[in-house]
Design a protein around this motif. Structure first.
Motif, PDB file in Angstrom:
ATOM      1  N   ILE A   1       0.830  -1.205   0.000  1.00 49.66           N
ATOM      2  CA  ILE A   1       0.000   0.000   0.000  1.00 49.66           C
ATOM      3  C   ILE A   1       0.864   1.255   0.000  1.00 49.66           C
ATOM      4  N   PHE A   2       1.896   1.265   0.839  1.00 47.75           N
ATOM      5  CA  PHE A   2       2.738   2.455   0.918  1.00 47.75           C
ATOM      6  C   PHE A   2       3.592   2.617  -0.333  1.00 47.75           C
ATOM      7  N   ILE A   3       4.040   1.521  -0.943  1.00 44.09           N
ATOM      8  CA  ILE A   3       4.761   1.623  -2.218  1.00 44.09           C
ATOM      9  C   ILE A   3       3.832   2.147  -3.302  1.00 44.09           C
ATOM     10  N   ALA A   4       2.577   1.692  -3.285  1.00 42.92           N
ATOM     11  CA  ALA A   4       1.608   2.171  -4.273  1.00 42.92           C
ATOM     12  C   ALA A   4       1.319   3.654  -4.098  1.00 42.92           C
TER      13      ALA A   4
ATOM     14  N   PRO B   1      -0.803   4.710 -22.173  1.00 40.29           N
ATOM     15  CA  PRO B   1      -1.906   3.843 -21.726  1.00 40.29           C
ATOM     16  C   PRO B   1      -1.664   3.322 -20.310  1.00 40.29           C
ATOM     17  N   LYS B   2      -2.772   2.946 -19.649  1.00 36.77           N
ATOM     18  CA  LYS B   2      -2.656   2.488 -18.266  1.00 36.77           C
ATOM     19  C   LYS B   2      -1.733   1.282 -18.151  1.00 36.77           C
ATOM     20  N   TRP B   3      -1.905   0.296 -19.051  1.00 39.35           N
ATOM     21  CA  TRP B   3      -1.081  -0.904 -18.952  1.00 39.35           C
ATOM     22  C   TRP B   3       0.383  -0.598 -19.227  1.00 39.35           C
ATOM     23  N   GLY B   4       0.629   0.361 -20.121  1.00 35.00           N
ATOM     24  CA  GLY B   4       2.012   0.748 -20.380  1.00 35.00           C
ATOM     25  C   GLY B   4       2.651   1.397 -19.165  1.00 35.00           C
ATOM     26  N   ALA B   5       1.905   2.292 -18.500  1.00 36.18           N
ATOM     27  CA  ALA B   5       2.420   2.950 -17.302  1.00 36.18           C
ATOM     28  C   ALA B   5       2.652   1.935 -16.183  1.00 36.18           C
ATOM     29  N   LEU B   6       1.718   0.990 -16.026  1.00 31.78           N
ATOM     30  CA  LEU B   6       1.891  -0.044 -14.996  1.00 31.78           C
ATOM     31  C   LEU B   6       3.096  -0.935 -15.297  1.00 31.78           C
ATOM     32  N   PHE B   7       3.315  -1.217 -16.582  1.00 28.97           N
ATOM     33  CA  PHE B   7       4.475  -2.032 -16.951  1.00 28.97           C
ATOM     34  C   PHE B   7       5.775  -1.310 -16.600  1.00 28.97           C
ATOM     35  N   VAL B   8       5.835  -0.010 -16.853  1.00 27.03           N
ATOM     36  CA  VAL B   8       7.048   0.759 -16.534  1.00 27.03           C
ATOM     37  C   VAL B   8       7.304   0.735 -15.026  1.00 27.03           C
ATOM     38  N   ILE B   9       6.248   0.965 -14.234  1.00 31.69           N
ATOM     39  CA  ILE B   9       6.409   0.972 -12.774  1.00 31.69           C
ATOM     40  C   ILE B   9       6.836  -0.404 -12.274  1.00 31.69           C
ATOM     41  N   ALA B  10       6.187  -1.462 -12.787  1.00 32.89           N
ATOM     42  CA  ALA B  10       6.543  -2.817 -12.368  1.00 32.89           C
ATOM     43  C   ALA B  10       7.983  -3.149 -12.755  1.00 32.89           C
ATOM     44  N   PHE B  11       8.388  -2.724 -13.954  1.00 29.20           N
ATOM     45  CA  PHE B  11       9.750  -2.998 -14.405  1.00 29.20           C
ATOM     46  C   PHE B  11      10.776  -2.297 -13.511  1.00 29.20           C
TER      47      PHE B  11
ATOM     48  N   LEU C   1       5.016  -6.920  -5.097  1.00 24.36           N
ATOM     49  CA  LEU C   1       4.957  -6.293  -6.424  1.00 24.36           C
ATOM     50  C   LEU C   1       3.599  -6.522  -7.085  1.00 24.36           C
ATOM     51  N   LEU C   2       3.093  -7.743  -7.017  1.00 23.05           N
ATOM     52  CA  LEU C   2       1.781  -8.032  -7.599  1.00 23.05           C
ATOM     53  C   LEU C   2       0.685  -7.233  -6.898  1.00 23.05           C
ATOM     54  N   THR C   3       0.786  -7.134  -5.575  1.00 20.36           N
ATOM     55  CA  THR C   3      -0.206  -6.359  -4.821  1.00 20.36           C
ATOM     56  C   THR C   3      -0.158  -4.893  -5.209  1.00 20.36           C
ATOM     57  N   VAL C   4       1.047  -4.355  -5.402  1.00 21.46           N
ATOM     58  CA  VAL C   4       1.185  -2.957  -5.835  1.00 21.46           C
ATOM     59  C   VAL C   4       0.501  -2.745  -7.176  1.00 21.46           C
ATOM     60  N   ILE C   5       0.704  -3.667  -8.117  1.00 26.10           N
ATOM     61  CA  ILE C   5       0.092  -3.537  -9.443  1.00 26.10           C
ATOM     62  C   ILE C   5      -1.426  -3.542  -9.347  1.00 26.10           C
ATOM     63  N   PHE C   6      -1.983  -4.456  -8.559  1.00 26.95           N
ATOM     64  CA  PHE C   6      -3.442  -4.524  -8.429  1.00 26.95           C
ATOM     65  C   PHE C   6      -3.993  -3.279  -7.725  1.00 26.95           C
ATOM     66  N   ILE C   7      -3.247  -2.739  -6.758  1.00 21.58           N
ATOM     67  CA  ILE C   7      -3.692  -1.507  -6.098  1.00 21.58           C
ATOM     68  C   ILE C   7      -3.694  -0.350  -7.097  1.00 21.58           C
ATOM     69  N   LEU C   8      -2.643  -0.257  -7.916  1.00 24.34           N
ATOM     70  CA  LEU C   8      -2.559   0.822  -8.899  1.00 24.34           C
ATOM     71  C   LEU C   8      -3.658   0.699  -9.961  1.00 24.34           C
TER      72      LEU C   8
END
Length: 349
Positions: free
Chosen positions: A41-44, A60-70, A155-162
């Motif tokens: 939660i705090f990382i998100a 796009p949202k998925w592109g931005a999420l991919f950059v953050i996850a990477f 990391l997976l939790t951060v992605i789902f929160i975002l």
């Protein structure tokens, strides 16, 4: 009418205390599950401004999420490689350090000879037992796989929160009937946590770089390992700056001599004082409005409740608690007690 209003003041106090004890007990029981979720939660919260910025630029949202996850995965993997590599090298060098450590223990025992301690050499050897460290390092290396698995879960939790970030404000407003005051209070909480985490990350990185340069200057082995430890322990309030210097100073004592160890300790004190007491307060401004005593108690409480994660997140968790307590007139006195010093207004004539 509020049901609690029908009780006397002592009865209300007992009911509230019982409810708080029940909640704390449930949180303690669920700590292994809640700790990685809290960290996520705090990382998100920290990553949300970057996500919003990329979305405003048309990504796009998925592109931005991919950059953050990477970025998160890349940084985590780099830290893991550096730490495990340094720990393996440290483990290989332990026999050499053990011999020097045993000699130092004998010297220390000789100095204790006039203190009245029975068998001072044996007492010093037991006190400065290098076998404890020998058993600790392999344990840390063996737990690396578990840490990596937890990191992937975070990391997976951060992605789902975002993914849920755009819908969260409307959901909270509909679920809790948030007023404008409630929305402003929630926004202030998120802004404070985001600002604290970002500033603390920058100052922790600066501390780690300065520690690495200091140890490289004195030729202390595995400087990168102690720098990584300094980075993480800088997030721990009150005691983190003290604990971070202990392994490097001990290694300087074992590897070189007492004078070098004292100079390394002095260097740590200068770095922590300059960054923690001068630079950080100037950037942070008035900070998060938490008293020093409340920070220390929060460190003990959240560390007991959520372990290592609780110690790292003690300040933002306490900030959230203070803002939540301030929302009700019944709990506002607690928020005032946990907050900064109150400036008394001069009495009127």
């Amino acid at each position: 009418m509020n049901v609690l209003s029908t009780f006397s003041a002592p009865a209300r106090g007992l009911v509230v205390a019982g409810a708080v004890a029940l909640v704390v007990t449930l949180l303690k029981t669920a700590a292994p599950l809640l700790s990685p979720i809290l960290l996520a939660i705090f990382i998100a919260i920290v990553a949300t401004p970057a996500l919003a910025w990329m979305r405003r630029k048309g990504m796009p949202k998925w592109g931005a999420l991919f950059v953050i996850a990477f970025v998160l995965l890349d940084v985590g993997s780099l830290l893991a490689l550096i730490t495990t590599g340094a720990l393996e090298g440290f483990q290989d060098s332990l026999p050499t350090y053990q011999e020097r450590f045993a000699a130092l223990a004998q010297q220390f025992g000789g100095l204790m000879g006039g203190t009245g301690v029975d068998n001072p050499a044996d007492a010093a050897t037991d006190l400065l037992d290098p076998s404890r460290l020998t058993a600790l390092v392999p344990g840390l290396l063996s737990s690396a796989s578990g840490v990596f698995a937890t990191g992937l879960l975070v990391l997976l939790t951060v992605i789902f929160i975002l993914l849920e970030v755009p819908a969260i404000p409307s959901k909270l407003k509909a679920a809790f009937n948030l007023t404008e005051t409630g929305e402003a209070r929630l926004k202030r909480l998120l802004d404070n946590i985001n600002r604290y985490m970002l500033i603390k990350t920058m100052t922790s990185f600066a501390t780690a770089v300065c520690v690495w340069l200091l140890l490289k200057f004195f030729g202390i082995d595995f400087a990168i390992l102690w720098a990584v430890i300094a980075f993480f322990l800088n997030f721990v309030p009150v005691v983190g700056n003290i604990v971070m210097m202990i392994p490097a100073v001990l290694l300087a004592l074992v590897q070189v001599d007492l004078v070098t160890a004292l100079m390394v300790a002095a260097g740590y004190l200068v770095i922590n004082t300059a960054i923690g007491n001068v630079i950080e307060p100037r950037i942070m401004g008035k900070g998060l409005g938490i008293s020093t005593l409340a920070v220390f108690i929060a460190l003990l409480f959240w560390g007991w409740l959520f372990g290592t994660v609780g110690m790292f997140l003690a300040v933002p968790l306490t900030t959230a608690l203070i803002i939540a307590l301030d929302a009700s007139p019944h709990t506002r006195p607690l928020a005032i007690l946990m907050g900064p010093a109150v400036t008394e207004e001069p009495a009127g004539l």
